[in-house]
Motif scaffolding. Structure first.
Motif, PDB file in Angstrom:
ATOM      1  N   ALA A 128      46.374  19.281  65.547  1.00  0.00           N
ATOM      2  CA  ALA A 128      45.147  20.042  65.277  1.00  0.00           C
ATOM      3  C   ALA A 128      44.403  19.486  64.068  1.00  0.00           C
ATOM      4  CB  ALA A 128      45.487  21.518  65.049  1.00  0.00           C
ATOM      5  N   THR A 129      45.122  19.129  63.017  1.00  0.00           N
ATOM      6  CA  THR A 129      44.442  18.618  61.822  1.00  0.00           C
ATOM      7  C   THR A 129      43.922  17.194  62.015  1.00  0.00           C
ATOM      8  OG1 THR A 129      46.605  17.993  60.899  1.00  0.00           O
ATOM      9  CG2 THR A 129      45.660  20.082  60.177  1.00  0.00           C
ATOM     10  N   ILE A 130      44.416  16.491  63.017  1.00  0.00           N
ATOM     11  CA  ILE A 130      43.824  15.189  63.341  1.00  0.00           C
ATOM     12  C   ILE A 130      42.365  15.387  63.748  1.00  0.00           C
ATOM     13  CG2 ILE A 130      43.863  13.249  64.965  1.00  0.00           C
ATOM     14  CD1 ILE A 130      46.891  13.463  65.007  1.00  0.00           C
ATOM     15  N   PHE A 131      42.111  16.430  64.518  1.00  0.00           N
ATOM     16  CA  PHE A 131      40.738  16.755  64.912  1.00  0.00           C
ATOM     17  C   PHE A 131      39.904  17.151  63.699  1.00  0.00           C
ATOM     18  CE2 PHE A 131      42.703  17.198  69.091  1.00  0.00           C
ATOM     19  CZ  PHE A 131      41.719  16.743  69.955  1.00  0.00           C
ATOM     20  N   THR A 132      40.416  18.059  62.886  1.00  0.00           N
ATOM     21  CA  THR A 132      39.613  18.574  61.782  1.00  0.00           C
ATOM     22  C   THR A 132      39.339  17.504  60.731  1.00  0.00           C
ATOM     23  OG1 THR A 132      41.610  19.423  60.674  1.00  0.00           O
ATOM     24  CG2 THR A 132      40.415  20.930  62.109  1.00  0.00           C
ATOM     25  N   ASN A 133      40.324  16.660  60.451  1.00  0.00           N
ATOM     26  CA  ASN A 133      40.105  15.580  59.484  1.00  0.00           C
ATOM     27  C   ASN A 133      39.032  14.609  59.968  1.00  0.00           C
ATOM     28  OD1 ASN A 133      42.086  16.655  57.844  1.00  0.00           O
ATOM     29  ND2 ASN A 133      43.684  15.262  58.552  1.00  0.00           N
ATOM     30  N   THR A 134      39.057  14.324  61.265  1.00  0.00           N
ATOM     31  CA  THR A 134      38.074  13.393  61.828  1.00  0.00           C
ATOM     32  C   THR A 134      36.673  14.002  61.820  1.00  0.00           C
ATOM     33  OG1 THR A 134      39.814  12.495  63.253  1.00  0.00           O
ATOM     34  CG2 THR A 134      37.547  11.901  63.793  1.00  0.00           C
ATOM     35  N   ILE A 135      36.579  15.275  62.168  1.00  0.00           N
ATOM     36  CA  ILE A 135      35.282  15.954  62.126  1.00  0.00           C
ATOM     37  C   ILE A 135      34.713  15.938  60.716  1.00  0.00           C
ATOM     38  CG2 ILE A 135      34.139  18.211  62.373  1.00  0.00           C
ATOM     39  CD1 ILE A 135      36.068  18.741  64.737  1.00  0.00           C
ATOM     40  N   PHE A 136      35.561  16.191  59.726  1.00  0.00           N
ATOM     41  CA  PHE A 136      35.115  16.177  58.326  1.00  0.00           C
ATOM     42  C   PHE A 136      34.559  14.807  57.942  1.00  0.00           C
ATOM     43  CE2 PHE A 136      35.994  15.131  53.893  1.00  0.00           C
ATOM     44  CZ  PHE A 136      35.304  16.144  53.239  1.00  0.00           C
ATOM     45  N   GLU A 137      35.293  13.742  58.278  1.00  0.00           N
ATOM     46  CA  GLU A 137      34.861  12.399  57.910  1.00  0.00           C
ATOM     47  C   GLU A 137      33.563  12.005  58.607  1.00  0.00           C
ATOM     48  OE1 GLU A 137      35.991  10.688  55.551  1.00  0.00           O
ATOM     49  OE2 GLU A 137      37.919  11.633  55.144  1.00  0.00           O
ATOM     50  N   ILE A 138      33.412  12.399  59.865  1.00  0.00           N
ATOM     51  CA  ILE A 138      32.183  12.088  60.601  1.00  0.00           C
ATOM     52  C   ILE A 138      30.990  12.778  59.953  1.00  0.00           C
ATOM     53  CG2 ILE A 138      30.952  12.371  62.793  1.00  0.00           C
ATOM     54  CD1 ILE A 138      33.724  12.194  64.181  1.00  0.00           C
ATOM     55  N   ARG A 139      31.146  14.049  59.623  1.00  0.00           N
ATOM     56  CA  ARG A 139      30.030  14.808  59.055  1.00  0.00           C
ATOM     57  C   ARG A 139      29.700  14.368  57.631  1.00  0.00           C
ATOM     58  NH1 ARG A 139      31.818  20.546  61.682  1.00  0.00           N
ATOM     59  NH2 ARG A 139      30.728  20.303  63.666  1.00  0.00           N
ATOM     60  N   GLU A 140      30.665  13.783  56.947  1.00  0.00           N
ATOM     61  CA  GLU A 140      30.387  13.224  55.628  1.00  0.00           C
ATOM     62  C   GLU A 140      29.370  12.091  55.736  1.00  0.00           C
ATOM     63  OE1 GLU A 140      32.028  13.603  52.067  1.00  0.00           O
ATOM     64  OE2 GLU A 140      31.469  15.453  53.096  1.00  0.00           O
ATOM     65  N   LEU A 141      29.456  11.303  56.829  1.00  0.00           N
ATOM     66  CA  LEU A 141      28.540  10.180  57.026  1.00  0.00           C
ATOM     67  C   LEU A 141      27.298  10.562  57.811  1.00  0.00           C
ATOM     68  CD1 LEU A 141      30.928   7.168  57.865  1.00  0.00           C
ATOM     69  CD2 LEU A 141      29.751   7.660  55.716  1.00  0.00           C
ATOM     70  N   ILE A 142      27.472  11.465  58.799  1.00  0.00           N
ATOM     71  CA  ILE A 142      26.359  11.837  59.693  1.00  0.00           C
ATOM     72  C   ILE A 142      26.340  13.365  59.811  1.00  0.00           C
ATOM     73  CG2 ILE A 142      25.228  11.218  61.879  1.00  0.00           C
ATOM     74  CD1 ILE A 142      27.729   9.276  62.219  1.00  0.00           C
ATOM     75  N   PRO A 143      25.736  14.051  58.860  1.00  0.00           N
ATOM     76  CA  PRO A 143      25.818  15.514  58.819  1.00  0.00           C
ATOM     77  C   PRO A 143      25.288  16.226  60.062  1.00  0.00           C
ATOM     78  CG  PRO A 143      24.971  14.648  56.748  1.00  0.00           C
ATOM     79  CD  PRO A 143      25.005  13.496  57.704  1.00  0.00           C
ATOM     80  N   GLN A 144      24.274  15.681  60.723  1.00  0.00           N
ATOM     81  CA  GLN A 144      23.617  16.388  61.820  1.00  0.00           C
ATOM     82  C   GLN A 144      24.177  16.058  63.201  1.00  0.00           C
ATOM     83  OE1 GLN A 144      21.531  18.791  60.997  1.00  0.00           O
ATOM     84  NE2 GLN A 144      21.932  18.167  58.880  1.00  0.00           N
ATOM     85  N   ILE A 145      25.216  15.245  63.270  1.00  0.00           N
ATOM     86  CA  ILE A 145      25.721  14.820  64.573  1.00  0.00           C
ATOM     87  C   ILE A 145      26.354  15.987  65.327  1.00  0.00           C
ATOM     88  CG2 ILE A 145      28.047  14.202  63.779  1.00  0.00           C
ATOM     89  CD1 ILE A 145      27.782  11.695  65.628  1.00  0.00           C
ATOM     90  N   ASN A 146      26.261  15.962  66.651  1.00  0.00           N
ATOM     91  CA  ASN A 146      26.897  16.970  67.500  1.00  0.00           C
ATOM     92  C   ASN A 146      28.280  16.479  67.916  1.00  0.00           C
ATOM     93  OD1 ASN A 146      24.759  18.940  67.684  1.00  0.00           O
ATOM     94  ND2 ASN A 146      23.644  17.445  68.916  1.00  0.00           N
TER      95      ASN A 146
END
Length: 306
Positions: A128-146
């Protein structure tokens, strides 16, 4: 890495009928494919688009969509339809994978990303935290991505059902707290064929996951998918659609199963495009808000469309 050919109980079966014209993959943009594949290799990443040889990957890449496979490339389960490599995963989770995924997404200028993963029953939180960690890193670079997630069932870790339900709910809650735009979990096939097709998963546990997702985060739409051609009957497909609506699943994909190799479960039937159209009509009638149904449809097909 695709699963290596191995002798199984399926290997000695007679060759299947020739592929009908309607399940032959369209020719895509070679340059677009090459660019994405090169970047995936450079960043030591995995996508289900490539691992599963999705017939729509050129179209999706061109539309700014891709599905990343998290947690490595080795799955702890051995579903009869899937060509992702099976076996014991590495003992240590790749902690830099999330940053590499985010970097690749930014370089590819994607606007809609689907995150899925191999089953990681070896981990306390089942990944589960593999998903959340990846989502966090993506939004750090691209805040508005879906970001859409397509998760395993998060079931296991206790032989006591009440405790297993509690653990599934906690793992699911962890993922939903990251607020993806859609929560996807595939039922894959009808109830009768679950044991043969989905080793380690059950119809009951998957429906419970989707139901719980609606309870925990009613603002996040839920989605599921079915493969046809595994031996299911027409009425069984309809019954499955109704069961999904009973747990308030709002989106559905239906596509034709295509056998990856002789080591995988054989195709029993190639459903005609008109039959997929009929299933789409029925899905609409019983209340699904978004429906993708066709021979080449896969879980993430047109995921970016409203």
């Amino acid at each position: 890495m695709p699963t290596k050919h191995r002798q199984t109980k399926y290997s000695k079966l007679l060759p299947e009928q020739r592929l009908p014209d309607w399940v032959k993959s369209p020719i895509g943009s070679a340059s677009k494919l090459e660019r994405v594949q090169k970047l995936i290799r450079q960043n030591r990443l995995h996508t289900i688009c490539e691992e599963g040889r999705c017939p729509n990957r050129s179209e999706c890449y061109a539309a700014g969509t891709a599905t990343f496979l998290l947690g490595g490339s080795i799955c702890t389960r051995s579903c009869a339809f899937c060509q992702v490599e099976k076996g014991p995963p590495p003992k240590h989770v790749d902690k830099n994978e999330a940053k590499r995924v985010a970097k690749a997404i930014k370089e590819l200028n994607l606007n809609y990303v689907v995150l899925t993963s191999v089953a990681r029953d070896d981990l306390p939180d089942h990944g589960a935290t593999i998903f959340t960690n990846t989502i966090f890193e993506i939004r750090e670079l691209i805040p508005q991505i879906n970001i859409e997630v397509l998760t395993p069932d998060f079931w296991g870790g206790s032989s006591i059902e009440s405790q297993a339900i509690k653990m599934q709910r906690e793992r699911l809650s962890t993922v939903l707290e990251s607020n993806p735009v859609c929560f996807n979990h595939n039922l894959e096939t009808v109830k009768r064929l679950q044991k043969e097709v989905r080793r380690g998963a059950t119809y009951k546990h998957s429906l419970l996951l989707l139901k719980t997702a609606n309870e925990l985060a009613p603002q996040i739409p839920t989605k599921s998918g079915l493969m046809l051609g595994l031996g299911e009957e027409y009425d069984e497909v309809i019954e499955t659609l109704k069961d999904l609506r009973e747990v308030n699943c709002q989106q559905i994909t239906l596509g034709q199963y295509l056998r990856p190799s002789l080591a995988h479960i054989p195709v029993q039937k190639y459903w005609h495009p008109s039959e997929f159209d009929r299933f789409a009509e029925i899905a609409n009638d019983i209340g699904f808000s978004k429906i993708n149904s066709g021979p080449l449809v896969r879980s993430s097909y047109h995921a970016e469309r409203p």
